[in-house]
Design a protein around this motif. Structure first.
Motif, mmCIF file in Angstrom:
data_model
loop_
_atom_site.group_PDB
_atom_site.id
_atom_site.type_symbol
_atom_site.label_atom_id
_atom_site.label_comp_id
_atom_site.label_asym_id
_atom_site.label_seq_id
_atom_site.Cartn_x
_atom_site.Cartn_y
_atom_site.Cartn_z
ATOM 1 N N ALA A 1 -8.692 3.158 12.268
ATOM 2 C CA ALA A 1 -9.114 4.564 12.404
ATOM 3 C C ALA A 1 -8.480 5.199 13.636
ATOM 4 C CB ALA A 1 -10.633 4.650 12.497
ATOM 5 N N MET A 2 -7.963 4.360 14.507
ATOM 6 C CA MET A 2 -7.245 4.736 15.745
ATOM 7 C C MET A 2 -7.756 6.034 16.359
ATOM 8 S SD MET A 2 -3.677 5.936 14.097
ATOM 9 C CE MET A 2 -3.656 7.173 12.835
ATOM 10 N N ASN A 3 -6.851 6.958 16.697
ATOM 11 C CA ASN A 3 -7.279 8.230 17.291
ATOM 12 C C ASN A 3 -7.228 9.351 16.267
ATOM 13 O OD1 ASN A 3 -7.771 7.181 19.842
ATOM 14 N ND2 ASN A 3 -5.641 7.395 20.450
ATOM 15 N N ALA A 4 -7.392 9.010 14.998
ATOM 16 C CA ALA A 4 -7.300 10.039 13.959
ATOM 17 C C ALA A 4 -8.687 10.585 13.628
ATOM 18 C CB ALA A 4 -6.658 9.462 12.710
ATOM 19 N N ASP A 5 -8.703 11.706 12.940
ATOM 20 C CA ASP A 5 -9.996 12.325 12.641
ATOM 21 C C ASP A 5 -10.581 11.802 11.329
ATOM 22 O OD1 ASP A 5 -8.619 13.589 10.632
ATOM 23 O OD2 ASP A 5 -8.607 15.549 11.604
ATOM 24 N N GLY B 1 8.393 5.493 23.866
ATOM 25 C CA GLY B 1 7.300 4.930 23.078
ATOM 26 C C GLY B 1 6.674 3.703 23.718
ATOM 27 N N SER B 2 5.402 3.458 23.364
ATOM 28 C CA SER B 2 4.692 2.254 23.797
ATOM 29 C C SER B 2 4.641 1.298 22.604
ATOM 30 C CB SER B 2 3.283 2.637 24.245
ATOM 31 O OG SER B 2 2.525 1.482 24.489
ATOM 32 N N PHE B 3 5.447 0.249 22.674
ATOM 33 C CA PHE B 3 5.556 -0.691 21.554
ATOM 34 C C PHE B 3 4.570 -1.826 21.771
ATOM 35 C CE2 PHE B 3 9.451 0.739 19.297
ATOM 36 C CZ PHE B 3 9.789 1.787 20.135
ATOM 37 N N GLU C 1 -4.789 10.210 36.267
ATOM 38 C CA GLU C 1 -4.445 11.388 35.464
ATOM 39 C C GLU C 1 -2.948 11.431 35.170
ATOM 40 O OE1 GLU C 1 -6.397 11.485 38.259
ATOM 41 O OE2 GLU C 1 -8.225 11.536 37.038
ATOM 42 N N GLU C 2 -2.149 11.130 36.208
ATOM 43 C CA GLU C 2 -0.692 11.109 36.029
ATOM 44 C C GLU C 2 -0.300 10.074 34.969
ATOM 45 O OE1 GLU C 2 2.394 10.886 39.494
ATOM 46 O OE2 GLU C 2 0.382 10.955 40.362
ATOM 47 N N LEU C 3 -0.939 8.898 35.057
ATOM 48 C CA LEU C 3 -0.620 7.820 34.117
ATOM 49 C C LEU C 3 -1.070 8.189 32.702
ATOM 50 C CD1 LEU C 3 -1.545 4.821 36.406
ATOM 51 C CD2 LEU C 3 0.736 5.375 35.573
ATOM 52 N N ALA C 4 -2.233 8.808 32.611
ATOM 53 C CA ALA C 4 -2.731 9.210 31.294
ATOM 54 C C ALA C 4 -1.770 10.214 30.659
ATOM 55 C CB ALA C 4 -4.132 9.809 31.423
ATOM 56 N N GLU C 5 -1.221 11.092 31.495
ATOM 57 C CA GLU C 5 -0.272 12.101 31.016
ATOM 58 C C GLU C 5 0.991 11.418 30.461
ATOM 59 O OE1 GLU C 5 -0.697 15.248 30.630
ATOM 60 O OE2 GLU C 5 1.367 15.526 29.921
ATOM 61 N N LEU C 6 1.485 10.428 31.199
ATOM 62 C CA LEU C 6 2.676 9.695 30.754
ATOM 63 C C LEU C 6 2.397 8.959 29.445
ATOM 64 C CD1 LEU C 6 5.554 8.583 31.336
ATOM 65 C CD2 LEU C 6 4.465 6.714 32.594
ATOM 66 N N GLY D 1 0.350 10.086 23.685
ATOM 67 C CA GLY D 1 1.247 10.164 22.528
ATOM 68 C C GLY D 1 2.283 9.051 22.459
ATOM 69 N N SER D 2 2.227 8.119 23.426
ATOM 70 C CA SER D 2 3.307 7.118 23.503
ATOM 71 C C SER D 2 3.288 6.126 22.335
ATOM 72 C CB SER D 2 3.239 6.375 24.832
ATOM 73 O OG SER D 2 2.000 5.710 24.939
ATOM 74 N N LEU D 3 2.099 5.820 21.832
ATOM 75 C CA LEU D 3 2.030 4.862 20.719
ATOM 76 C C LEU D 3 2.547 5.504 19.432
ATOM 77 C CD1 LEU D 3 1.321 2.082 19.781
ATOM 78 C CD2 LEU D 3 -1.060 2.771 19.547
ATOM 79 N N ARG D 4 2.230 6.762 19.269
ATOM 80 C CA ARG D 4 2.759 7.489 18.114
ATOM 81 C C ARG D 4 4.289 7.549 18.182
ATOM 82 N NH1 ARG D 4 4.266 12.084 15.502
ATOM 83 N NH2 ARG D 4 3.043 12.503 13.637
ATOM 84 N N LYS D 5 4.808 7.804 19.393
ATOM 85 C CA LYS D 5 6.262 7.878 19.555
ATOM 86 C C LYS D 5 6.935 6.576 19.152
ATOM 87 C CE LYS D 5 6.278 11.352 23.214
ATOM 88 N NZ LYS D 5 6.246 11.514 24.677
ATOM 89 N N ALA D 6 6.282 5.459 19.414
ATOM 90 C CA ALA D 6 6.849 4.156 19.031
ATOM 91 C C ALA D 6 6.655 3.891 17.545
ATOM 92 C CB ALA D 6 6.186 3.041 19.844
ATOM 93 N N ALA D 7 5.408 4.043 17.084
ATOM 94 C CA ALA D 7 5.061 3.617 15.723
ATOM 95 C C ALA D 7 5.637 4.540 14.665
ATOM 96 C CB ALA D 7 3.540 3.541 15.585
ATOM 97 N N VAL D 8 5.596 5.843 14.935
ATOM 98 C CA VAL D 8 6.016 6.813 13.915
ATOM 99 C C VAL D 8 7.464 7.247 14.143
ATOM 100 C CG1 VAL D 8 5.492 9.033 12.824
ATOM 101 C CG2 VAL D 8 3.626 7.611 13.700
ATOM 102 N N ASP D 9 7.766 7.645 15.387
ATOM 103 C CA ASP D 9 9.101 8.199 15.664
ATOM 104 C C ASP D 9 10.145 7.121 15.974
ATOM 105 O OD1 ASP D 9 7.576 10.500 15.527
ATOM 106 O OD2 ASP D 9 7.507 10.793 17.705
#
Ligand code: TUI
Length: 314
Positions: free
Chosen positions: A44-48, A274-276, A252-257, A260-268
């Motif tokens: 269910a990850m971070n989806a609605d 991306g965070s692989f 906060e800085e780290l959260a900003e970085l 979306g990083s997992l999406r960038k790896a998994a989808v894009d």
């Protein structure tokens, strides 16, 4: 054939759970693992709620067998997805990254079999009291959000602490790992990383290639400083994240970085940003296969090892 008590608990033939990998584990992979006789799991990850409802219905079109939904307790949509699994009569819910007791108050009376992922004995005891039918004891070898203990030390301590069946996770990617898990007292395994390269896994090609190329020391853990430890491949993104952490960057800085990083790896398949997420077993994952072949290889491999297990006993 290997059949254990967890098979009857969740209604499966083979004691293999597929890990609920965020942004990755969808109806395609889950139905393939369930059709193979294991327990497929939709993340269910971070989806609605609507995304999850769609995936549950899609999975039902693809398999008649039981499957699970993994609910990441830190999801911003946790309350609404917690309701969807009740409304859709999902048979098994697996939770991660937190303490599920609040939601178990609605899931358990609804007849949902709740199997929390735990990284400590204390949480295993707590969820057993709240009505968990089993627990997944996940060692820090695994990918994604990780606890401190290793699978080797966590599993036997959880087995000793609770009366419900224990499924082992973290570092298990072949028959030897499955056999070892059974030796530690587990009655099943949860496997994530190896399923990343399953034919039915819809993760990006870049992600699959990076897993296939990974060696034994290809992963690292970031986030330990702020108790949100995550294991992923060493990539430009994770090295940048680790460097910022060392330099004292704010949460906060780290959260900003990280956003979306997992999406960038998994989808894009974006290698730079991306965070692989991957477990330490990535170095053992060397070929693409249908999910059913992975399930069978895990269990046939274990059978072979277990048949020889008394070789040195005199
Ligand atoms: O949850 C996982 N693995 C995950 S969640 C995830 S999504 C994510 N993305 C970015 C940042 C963080 C998460 C990717 N992989 N595994 C199950 C797991 N649960 N591992 C460790 C724990 C855990 C740790 C502490 C469970 C409970 C716990 O209790 C402490 C508390 O009070 O929350």
């Amino acid at each position: 054939m290997i059949r254990t008590p967890i098979c009857d608990v969740v209604g499966i033939e083979k004691p293999v759970f597929q890990g609920g990998m965020a942004w990755i584990a969808d109806a395609s992979l889950a139905s393939a693992v369930s059709n193979a006789g294991g327990l497929g799991v939709i993340s269910a990850m971070n989806a609605d709620a609507e995304w999850l409802r769609g995936q549950i219905r899609a999975c039902r079109e693809l398999t008649d067998r039981p499957f699970g939904v993994n609910i990441m307790l830190q999801s911003p949509f946790v309350d609404e997805v917690a309701q969807v699994v009740v409304d859709e009569h999902v048979s098994v819910v697996i939770t991660g990254a937190g303490t599920p007791n609040k939601h178990m108050k609605s899931w358990v009376p609804a007849g949902i079999k709740v199997i929390p992922v735990v990284a400590s004995v204390a949480l295993a005891r707590l969820v057993e009291r709240a009505g968990a039918v089993a627990v997944v004891a996940e060692g820090g070898e695994s990918g994604g959000h990780v606890g401190d203990l290793t699978t080797m030390t966590l599993v036997p301590q959880v087995v000793d602490a609770v009366d419900v069946p224990v499924v082992a996770a973290g570092g298990i990617a072949d028959g030897r790992g499955v056999a070892a898990a059974l030796m530690l007292g587990a009655v099943g395994v949860q496997v994530g990383t190896r399923f990343l390269v399953a034919d039915e896994c819809t993760v990006s090609e870049e992600y699959k290639e990076r897993i296939l190329k990974a060696n034994d020391i290809a992963t690292m853990v970031t986030g330990r400083r702020d108790d949100g430890a995550v294991r992923c491949l060493k990539t430009p993104f994770s090295r940048r994240y680790a460097k910022l952490e060392r330099e004292g960057a704010s949460k906060e800085e780290l959260a900003e970085l990280g956003r979306g990083s997992l999406r960038k790896a998994a989808v894009d398949g974006n290698y730079e940003e991306g965070s692989f997420m991957a477990g330490q077993s990535a170095g053992m994952v060397t070929r693409r296969q249908p999910a059913a072949d992975i399930v069978d290889d895990l269990l046939e491999g274990a059978e072979e090892v277990l048949r020889g297990a008394t070789r040195w006993v005199r």
